[in-house]
Design a protein around this motif. Structure first.
Motif, short mmCIF file in Angstrom:
data_model
loop_
_atom_site.label_atom_id
_atom_site.label_comp_id
_atom_site.label_asym_id
_atom_site.label_seq_id
_atom_site.Cartn_x
_atom_site.Cartn_y
_atom_site.Cartn_z
N PHE A 178 0.82 -1.20 0.00
CA PHE A 178 0.00 0.00 0.00
C PHE A 178 0.86 1.26 0.00
N GLN A 179 1.97 1.24 0.72
CA GLN A 179 2.88 2.38 0.70
C GLN A 179 3.40 2.65 -0.70
N GLN A 180 3.79 1.60 -1.39
CA GLN A 180 4.32 1.74 -2.75
C GLN A 180 3.27 2.28 -3.71
N ARG A 181 1.99 1.97 -3.45
CA ARG A 181 0.90 2.48 -4.30
C ARG A 181 0.58 3.95 -4.01
N GLY A 182 1.01 4.43 -2.84
CA GLY A 182 0.75 5.82 -2.50
C GLY A 182 -0.43 6.05 -1.59
N HIS A 183 -0.94 4.99 -0.96
CA HIS A 183 -2.05 5.14 -0.01
C HIS A 183 -1.59 5.81 1.28
N MET A 184 -2.50 6.49 1.95
CA MET A 184 -2.31 6.81 3.35
C MET A 184 -2.57 5.52 4.11
N VAL A 185 -1.56 4.96 4.74
CA VAL A 185 -1.70 3.65 5.38
C VAL A 185 -0.94 3.63 6.70
N TYR A 186 -1.53 2.97 7.66
CA TYR A 186 -0.89 2.83 8.97
C TYR A 186 -1.06 1.38 9.42
N LEU A 187 0.01 0.82 9.99
CA LEU A 187 -0.02 -0.56 10.50
C LEU A 187 0.20 -0.54 12.00
N GLU A 188 -0.71 -1.19 12.71
CA GLU A 188 -0.57 -1.35 14.17
C GLU A 188 -0.51 -2.85 14.47
N CYS A 189 0.62 -3.27 15.03
CA CYS A 189 0.78 -4.65 15.50
C CYS A 189 0.62 -4.65 17.01
N TYR A 190 -0.21 -5.53 17.52
CA TYR A 190 -0.55 -5.50 18.94
C TYR A 190 -0.39 -6.89 19.55
N ASP A 191 -0.36 -6.94 20.85
CA ASP A 191 -0.17 -8.20 21.57
C ASP A 191 -1.48 -8.97 21.62
N ALA A 192 -1.63 -9.91 20.70
CA ALA A 192 -2.83 -10.76 20.66
C ALA A 192 -2.61 -11.86 19.64
N ALA A 193 -3.43 -12.86 19.72
CA ALA A 193 -3.41 -13.94 18.73
C ALA A 193 -4.37 -13.57 17.59
N HIS A 194 -5.05 -14.55 17.03
CA HIS A 194 -5.92 -14.31 15.86
C HIS A 194 -7.31 -13.89 16.34
N LYS A 195 -7.42 -12.61 16.74
CA LYS A 195 -8.69 -12.10 17.24
C LYS A 195 -8.70 -10.58 17.18
N ILE A 196 -9.83 -9.99 17.59
CA ILE A 196 -9.98 -8.54 17.63
C ILE A 196 -10.09 -8.14 19.10
#
Length: 224
Positions: A178-196
């Motif tokens: 997405f960065q290479q395409r030019g989007h406004m993009v943000y990635l947040e990695c958090y302490d959790a398994a496969h859930k919200i």
């Protein structure tokens, strides 16, 4: 029955306001259904939103729930019902009077993957997408079929760094794409398994409430 009626997905809805100004499409994961995302909507607490929860059109091969993509790599993938159903849903939403910039897609796991596949192929930009614990399966194909207009769609990527089902590297690769395409993009990695987890709800709320302010307050990260 008309062709449009044939394309309609089964949906459930939830409103946090009598006069919503935003509409959020919640896309469930593999073996989910149209009721899986409502607890997430209530957890995020967007004050002025109408949520729409579509059910994936294919029965999963587990005998439980539904899937957005049916098949496998060897035999091929059946996805036409999903494309047609989502296209019809987006048309119906616009017919209700919602502006494109007030439409958001949020998906989990397979639903996160669908949110990226759908949004980048649209001939217009929308308010934003929030893929949670997702992946881009065929990045080269998506890159060729993505539209110029979709570059204006902001993206919030979320992924648990203890996810053993879909590794966090999948969202890190999507972030670079997405960065290479030019989007406004943000990635947040958090302490959790496969859930919200509940603690990411304020981040989602901030992004949907005002994405421009969100990106002013949250600087892009560096992914190796």
């Amino acid at each position: 029955m008309t062709a449009a009626a044939n394309n309609k997905l089964i949906t459930s809805t939830y409103c946090s306001s009598k006069q919503p100004t935003k509409i959020i499409i919640g896309l469930h994961g593999w073996t989910g259904n149209e009721h899986m995302f409502e607890p997430v909507a209530k957890m995020i607490k967007i004050d002025d939103a109408k949520w729409v929860f579509p059910r994936a059109p294919y029965a999963s091969d587990t005998g439980k729930g539904y899937t957005w993509f049916s098949g496998n790599d060897e035999k091929g993938w059946e996805i036409e019902k999903t494309w047609l159903g989502m296209d019809q849903l987006l048309n119906d939403i616009q017919s209700e009077g919602f502006n494109l910039k007030d439409i958001y897609l949020i998906g989990f796991s397979q639903g996160a993957s669908l949110s990226m596949e759908i949004a980048l192929r649209l001939p217009y930009s929308i308010g934003g997408i929030i893929p949670i614990a997702g992946f881009i399966k065929f990045k080269d194909i998506l890159g060729k079929e993505a539209t110029e207009e979709s570059k204006e769609t902001p993206i919030l990527l979320l992924h648990g760094n203890q996810d053993e089902i879909i590794h966090v590297s999948a969202s890190q690769k999507a972030y670079k794409f997405f960065q290479q395409r030019g989007h406004m993009v943000y990635l947040e990695c958090y302490d959790a398994a496969h859930k919200i987890p509940q603690h990411i709800a304020p981040l989602i709320n901030d992004f949907i409430s005002d994405s421009i302010r969100f990106f002013k307050l949250n600087s892009p990260i560096t992914v190796e």
